[in-house]
Design a protein around this motif. Structure first.
Motif, PDB file in Angstrom:
ATOM      1  N   SER A 177       0.829  -1.204   0.000  1.00  0.00           N
ATOM      2  CA  SER A 177       0.000   0.000   0.000  1.00  0.00           C
ATOM      3  C   SER A 177       0.860   1.250   0.000  1.00  0.00           C
ATOM      4  CB  SER A 177      -0.891   0.037   1.238  1.00  0.00           C
ATOM      5  OG  SER A 177      -1.870  -0.966   1.190  1.00  0.00           O
ATOM      6  N   PHE A 178       0.527   2.166  -0.919  1.00  0.00           N
ATOM      7  CA  PHE A 178       1.093   3.498  -0.877  1.00  0.00           C
ATOM      8  C   PHE A 178       0.364   4.238   0.240  1.00  0.00           C
ATOM      9  CE2 PHE A 178       2.264   2.633  -5.296  1.00  0.00           C
ATOM     10  CZ  PHE A 178       3.536   3.189  -5.342  1.00  0.00           C
ATOM     11  N   LEU A 179       1.093   5.014   0.996  1.00  0.00           N
ATOM     12  CA  LEU A 179       0.499   5.806   2.058  1.00  0.00           C
ATOM     13  C   LEU A 179       0.977   7.242   1.909  1.00  0.00           C
ATOM     14  CD1 LEU A 179      -1.291   5.665   4.571  1.00  0.00           C
ATOM     15  CD2 LEU A 179       0.779   5.274   5.908  1.00  0.00           C
ATOM     16  N   TYR A 180       0.038   8.144   1.677  1.00  0.00           N
ATOM     17  CA  TYR A 180       0.353   9.566   1.509  1.00  0.00           C
ATOM     18  C   TYR A 180      -0.089  10.283   2.774  1.00  0.00           C
ATOM     19  CZ  TYR A 180       0.996  14.018  -0.878  1.00  0.00           C
ATOM     20  OH  TYR A 180       1.443  15.263  -1.255  1.00  0.00           O
ATOM     21  N   CYS A 181       0.866  10.909   3.470  1.00  0.00           N
ATOM     22  CA  CYS A 181       0.550  11.556   4.741  1.00  0.00           C
ATOM     23  C   CYS A 181       0.929  13.029   4.720  1.00  0.00           C
ATOM     24  CB  CYS A 181       1.304  10.881   5.883  1.00  0.00           C
ATOM     25  SG  CYS A 181       0.750   9.198   6.186  1.00  0.00           S
ATOM     26  N   ASN A 182       0.081  13.825   5.350  1.00  0.00           N
ATOM     27  CA  ASN A 182       0.341  15.233   5.571  1.00  0.00           C
ATOM     28  C   ASN A 182       0.548  15.395   7.069  1.00  0.00           C
ATOM     29  OD1 ASN A 182      -0.257  18.009   6.338  1.00  0.00           O
ATOM     30  ND2 ASN A 182      -0.847  18.300   4.211  1.00  0.00           N
ATOM     31  N   PRO A 183       1.741  15.813   7.534  1.00  0.00           N
ATOM     32  CA  PRO A 183       2.013  15.876   8.970  1.00  0.00           C
ATOM     33  C   PRO A 183       1.163  16.902   9.724  1.00  0.00           C
ATOM     34  CG  PRO A 183       3.828  16.832   7.730  1.00  0.00           C
ATOM     35  CD  PRO A 183       2.890  16.228   6.728  1.00  0.00           C
ATOM     36  N   LEU A 184       0.683  17.937   9.050  1.00  0.00           N
ATOM     37  CA  LEU A 184      -0.140  18.934   9.724  1.00  0.00           C
ATOM     38  C   LEU A 184      -1.572  18.459   9.937  1.00  0.00           C
ATOM     39  CD1 LEU A 184       1.064  22.163   7.877  1.00  0.00           C
ATOM     40  CD2 LEU A 184       1.771  21.313  10.122  1.00  0.00           C
ATOM     41  N   TYR A 185      -2.068  17.618   9.014  1.00  0.00           N
ATOM     42  CA  TYR A 185      -3.447  17.127   9.081  1.00  0.00           C
ATOM     43  C   TYR A 185      -3.442  15.606   8.883  1.00  0.00           C
ATOM     44  CZ  TYR A 185      -4.097  22.082   8.151  1.00  0.00           C
ATOM     45  OH  TYR A 185      -4.020  23.440   8.193  1.00  0.00           O
ATOM     46  N   PRO A 186      -3.004  14.838   9.888  1.00  0.00           N
ATOM     47  CA  PRO A 186      -2.915  13.386   9.715  1.00  0.00           C
ATOM     48  C   PRO A 186      -4.272  12.692   9.604  1.00  0.00           C
ATOM     49  CG  PRO A 186      -2.389  14.001  11.968  1.00  0.00           C
ATOM     50  CD  PRO A 186      -2.541  15.271  11.195  1.00  0.00           C
ATOM     51  N   GLU A 187      -5.341  13.396   9.926  1.00  0.00           N
ATOM     52  CA  GLU A 187      -6.675  12.782   9.904  1.00  0.00           C
ATOM     53  C   GLU A 187      -7.329  12.803   8.528  1.00  0.00           C
ATOM     54  OE1 GLU A 187      -7.211  17.147  10.411  1.00  0.00           O
ATOM     55  OE2 GLU A 187      -5.876  15.689  11.314  1.00  0.00           O
ATOM     56  N   LEU A 188      -6.683  13.392   7.531  1.00  0.00           N
ATOM     57  CA  LEU A 188      -7.281  13.478   6.197  1.00  0.00           C
ATOM     58  C   LEU A 188      -7.443  12.093   5.581  1.00  0.00           C
ATOM     59  CD1 LEU A 188      -5.501  16.646   4.806  1.00  0.00           C
ATOM     60  CD2 LEU A 188      -7.804  16.445   5.726  1.00  0.00           C
ATOM     61  N   THR A 189      -8.470  11.914   4.770  1.00  0.00           N
ATOM     62  CA  THR A 189      -8.822  10.595   4.251  1.00  0.00           C
ATOM     63  C   THR A 189      -8.464  10.431   2.778  1.00  0.00           C
ATOM     64  OG1 THR A 189     -11.028  11.389   3.709  1.00  0.00           O
ATOM     65  CG2 THR A 189     -10.734  10.374   5.875  1.00  0.00           C
TER      66      THR A 189
END
Length: 170
Positions: A136-148
């Motif tokens: 699985s690719f996982l794209y994360c934004n450290p400021l908003y980790p709750e984004l879907t």
């Protein structure tokens, strides 16, 4: 007949400016979240389309197609760099002189991160991927980790799904 002057007074102007400032202070943080969500959706969509096109190209041209970040024409595991999709006839995860780049995916935004547990994804002519390349690719934004909508999963048979992930919160 008496002439009337029409205009606005200083108090009216100050009240209007105050209302605009209050509304802007409410809207700007929500706008930042909207931009971050759009960035995630954009990168995941580009990956999805690239994987789909790589799979289709491998099937229609009866060849092996690899997707990975290239450094000095060799696949590396730094998925934040630009990702290349290229014909890999000998399955060595290297762009040789007789192989061609089909297309490129831009690197991720410098504050975000894109991870994948494998070095590369290689589609074979039967539409499946090479052994042990699923994940699985996982794209994360450290400021908003709750984004879907930030996880793209590739099965061993080559199918692609977009999902939500809570892994960014850790």
């Amino acid at each position: 007949m008496k002439a009337t002057l029409k205009g606005i007074c200083l108090v009216e102007l100050l009240i209007t400016v105050s209302i605009i400032v209050i509304l802007a202070s409410i809207a700007i943080p929500n706008f930042e979240i909207l931009i971050a969500q759009h960035r995630i959706e954009n990168q995941i969509t580009r990956l999805f389309k690239s994987l789909y096109l790589a799979r289709h190209y491998a099937i229609s041209h009866s060849t092996n197609v690899t997707l990975c970040p290239l450094v000095n024409n060799r696949c590396q595991k730094d998925w934040n760099k630009p990702i290349m999709v290229f014909i890999d006839q000998n399955l060595d995860l290297t762009l040789d002189s007789d192989e061609a780049i089909l297309f490129e995916i831009e690197s991720t935004f410098h504050e975000d991160s894109l991870t994948y547990p494998r070095l590369a994804i290689t589609y074979r002519p039967d539409a499946s991927i090479n052994f042990m390349q699923s994940g699985s690719f996982l794209y994360c934004n450290p400021l908003y980790p709750e984004l879907t909508g930030n996880r793209l999963t590739i099965s061993q048979v080559g199918r692609i799904r977009v999902r939500d992930s809570e892994m960014c919160e850790n």
